[in-house]
Design an enzyme around this catalytic site. Structure first.
Site, mmCIF file in Angstrom:
data_model
loop_
_atom_site.group_PDB
_atom_site.id
_atom_site.type_symbol
_atom_site.label_atom_id
_atom_site.label_comp_id
_atom_site.label_asym_id
_atom_site.label_seq_id
_atom_site.Cartn_x
_atom_site.Cartn_y
_atom_site.Cartn_z
ATOM 1 C CB ILE A 1 -0.969 -0.018 1.216
ATOM 2 C CG1 ILE A 1 -1.833 1.246 1.264
ATOM 3 C CG2 ILE A 1 -0.261 -0.223 2.541
ATOM 4 C CD1 ILE A 1 -2.972 1.164 2.320
ATOM 5 C CB SER A 2 1.168 4.195 -2.200
ATOM 6 O OG SER A 2 1.033 3.463 -3.384
#
Ligand code: SAH
Length: 204
Positions: free
Chosen positions: A54-55
């Site tokens: 997940i960024s």
């Protein structure tokens, strides 16, 4: 906790209040394995399985802020991943189309978005190098994995006046903003970034 994250983003230079408000009210812990939920409001990328992440919130905020400076209603996202960036975008634009090459991630993201009552998103399992031709043109395109070169299909599917935000490069990657004016494409490099690669071809 979300408030502290927003303070961090503000200190790091995010100024768009709409972006900050959406980040404050989006439950990031819902987009990651439960065992990592205690880290949900830290400004870091986290593993989500299948070798993906997940960024980092600052990257989500930076890319979203760059996108919504322009009038973006119809938006394509490549690399759904957890669906977190998708959820943030969906609260700021009219319609989001999101493509993910790993079927399991696409399915999980779709379920999460539905469970959060986000209904202006269409997801698809496929190869982002091809874009989503039947839904084109797009006012904005965001790519959340690093491409070795600008994908021709994405340039084609960009509306006149539209904006493409994409990390370009392999070991050294630059966050790049491309604007389309008729048949001309204007490129601007924003800074160095680090993303997982935009792989060619979809997998089951
Ligand atoms: N924005 C996502 C980032 C996920 S990481 C989040 O915050 O959760 C990047 C994602 O791009 C991964 O899920 C990876 O599987 C996906 N990806 C890589 N190459 C792709 C391609 N060719 N087409 C579509 N998705 C791709």
């Amino acid at each position: 906790m979300a408030k502290r994250l927003v303070q961090t983003l503000t200190q790091a230079g995010i100024t768009n209040q709409r972006v900050l408000d959406v980040i404050q009210r989006t439950p990031r812990e819902r987009f990651m394995p439960e065992s990592l939920a205690h880290k949900a409001y830290e400004n870091t990328a986290l593993p989500i399985g299948n070798g993906q992440t997940i960024s980092q919130p600052l990257m989500v905020a930076t890319m979203t802020q760059l996108l919504i400076q322009h009038d973006c209603r119809h938006v394509l996202e490549i690399g759904t991943g957890s669906g977190y960036q998708t959820a943030v975008l969906a609260q700021l634009v009219e319609q989001v189309f999101s493509v993910e090459r790993i079927a399991q991630l696409q399915y999980q993201a779709k379920r999460r978005l539905r469970s959060l009552d986000i209904h202006n998103v269409a997801t698809r399992h496929g190869d982002g190098w091809e874009g989503w031709k039947s839904k084109a043109p797009f006012d904005g395109i965001i790519v959340t994995a690093a491409a070795s070169e600008l994908p021709a299909a994405l340039l084609e599917q960009l509306a006149d006046g539209g904006v493409l935000i994409i990390p370009v490069g392999e070991t050294k990657q630059s966050l790049t903003v491309v604007r389309r004016f008729g048949d001309e494409f204007e490129q601007q490099r924003i800074g160095d970034v680090r993303f997982v690669p935009l792989v060619k071809g979809a997998v089951q």
